[in-house]
Motif scaffolding. Structure first.
Motif, short mmCIF file in Angstrom:
data_model
loop_
_atom_site.label_atom_id
_atom_site.label_comp_id
_atom_site.label_asym_id
_atom_site.label_seq_id
_atom_site.Cartn_x
_atom_site.Cartn_y
_atom_site.Cartn_z
N VAL A 11 -109.74 37.97 27.00
CA VAL A 11 -110.34 39.31 26.95
C VAL A 11 -111.80 39.22 26.52
O VAL A 11 -112.66 39.93 27.05
CB VAL A 11 -109.54 40.22 25.98
CG1 VAL A 11 -110.21 41.55 25.79
CG2 VAL A 11 -108.11 40.39 26.46
N SER A 12 -112.06 38.33 25.55
CA SER A 12 -113.44 38.15 25.12
C SER A 12 -113.64 36.72 24.62
O SER A 12 -112.69 36.06 24.22
CB SER A 12 -113.81 39.15 24.02
OG SER A 12 -113.12 38.86 22.82
N GLU A 13 -114.88 36.27 24.66
CA GLU A 13 -115.23 34.95 24.16
C GLU A 13 -116.56 35.06 23.45
O GLU A 13 -117.49 35.67 23.95
CB GLU A 13 -115.32 33.95 25.31
CG GLU A 13 -115.66 32.54 24.83
CD GLU A 13 -115.60 31.50 25.94
OE1 GLU A 13 -114.49 31.25 26.43
OE2 GLU A 13 -116.66 30.98 26.29
N LYS A 14 -116.58 34.47 22.24
CA LYS A 14 -117.81 34.52 21.44
C LYS A 14 -118.15 33.09 21.02
O LYS A 14 -117.30 32.36 20.52
CB LYS A 14 -117.58 35.40 20.21
CG LYS A 14 -118.78 35.58 19.34
CD LYS A 14 -118.45 36.53 18.19
CE LYS A 14 -119.66 36.77 17.31
NZ LYS A 14 -119.33 37.65 16.19
N ARG A 15 -119.41 32.70 21.25
CA ARG A 15 -119.88 31.38 20.84
C ARG A 15 -120.76 31.53 19.60
O ARG A 15 -121.69 32.31 19.61
CB ARG A 15 -120.64 30.70 21.97
CG ARG A 15 -119.75 30.42 23.17
CD ARG A 15 -120.44 29.64 24.27
NE ARG A 15 -119.50 29.37 25.35
CZ ARG A 15 -118.70 28.32 25.39
NH1 ARG A 15 -118.73 27.43 24.43
NH2 ARG A 15 -117.88 28.16 26.41
N HIS A 16 -120.41 30.80 18.57
CA HIS A 16 -121.15 30.86 17.30
C HIS A 16 -122.19 29.75 17.25
O HIS A 16 -122.05 28.73 17.92
CB HIS A 16 -120.17 30.73 16.12
CG HIS A 16 -119.16 31.84 16.07
ND1 HIS A 16 -119.36 32.99 15.36
CD2 HIS A 16 -117.94 31.97 16.67
CE1 HIS A 16 -118.30 33.77 15.49
NE2 HIS A 16 -117.42 33.18 16.29
N GLY A 17 -123.20 29.92 16.43
CA GLY A 17 -124.29 28.96 16.30
C GLY A 17 -123.85 27.59 15.80
O GLY A 17 -124.49 26.58 16.08
N ASP A 18 -122.72 27.54 15.07
CA ASP A 18 -122.24 26.26 14.53
C ASP A 18 -121.39 25.49 15.53
O ASP A 18 -120.80 24.46 15.21
CB ASP A 18 -121.45 26.50 13.24
CG ASP A 18 -120.22 27.39 13.44
OD1 ASP A 18 -119.94 27.82 14.59
OD2 ASP A 18 -119.54 27.67 12.43
#
Length: 182
Positions: A11-18
């Protein structure tokens, strides 16, 4: 929760800076993939499943149980909400540790050993022989023949036959118990 039946629709994908990637699936699962290869799956009904980069696996259930599998040693450690811990080893040895400090150990040969909170021990061997080790270090062995042997902390032993007669005084080094072998 069986991953094979779970919806694979993201449904959603989030990429974090780490380097962490967080995915939300249509069935309500969240999956976190960390930069070191660790993968955590969080289930909507509670509980989660973590696959570590060293191949260990940790499963937390909604009832509070935690099951940790150590890949390198093929050992499973289950912690129950009441504080009871169960260790299952690759050689089929199983240990149950209780909050009061007592332990129950089942060995692969079916020997069962109890360690009590006062540190006294009792072992039941496959042939039915029972050995107790008391806090003072003395041992009492009940043989299936009806004989009983007592070994003092100083090594003096006394054997009482099934008919009640006794003999004693021999050094404990001459004693042959099931755990000592012939």
């Amino acid at each position: 929760h069986d991953g094979a039946e779970a919806s694979t629709e993201v449904v959603s994908e989030k990429r974090h800076g780490d380097g962490k990637v967080e995915r939300l699936f249509a069935d309500g699962r969240r999956v976190l993939v960390f930069s070191n290869g660790t993968r955590k799956e969080i289930f909507p009904g509670g509980g989660n499943l973590v696959h570590f980069s060293n191949k260990d696996v940790k499963r937390t259930y909604s009832d509070g149980r935690v099951v940790y599998f150590y890949s390198e040693t093929s050992t499973t450690h289950t912690t129950h909400p009441d504080g009871v811990e169960v260790f299952e080893f690759a050689n089929r040895q199983k240990e149950t540790h209780y909050p009061d400090g007592s332990k129950e150990i089942l060995f692969p040969d079916s020997t069962l050993k109890y360690i009590y909170p006062n540190q006294e021990e009792e072992s039941v061997f496959p042939d039915g022989t029972v050995q107790r080790i008391l806090r003072d270090g003395s041992r009492i062995i009940d043989f299936t023949s009806g004989q009983k042997e007592t070994i003092s902390p100083r090594g003096t032993r006394t054997r009482i036959s099934a008919n009640g007669t006794s003999r004693g005084g021999a050094p404990a080094s001459q004693l042959r118990t099931p755990e000592a072998g012939p």
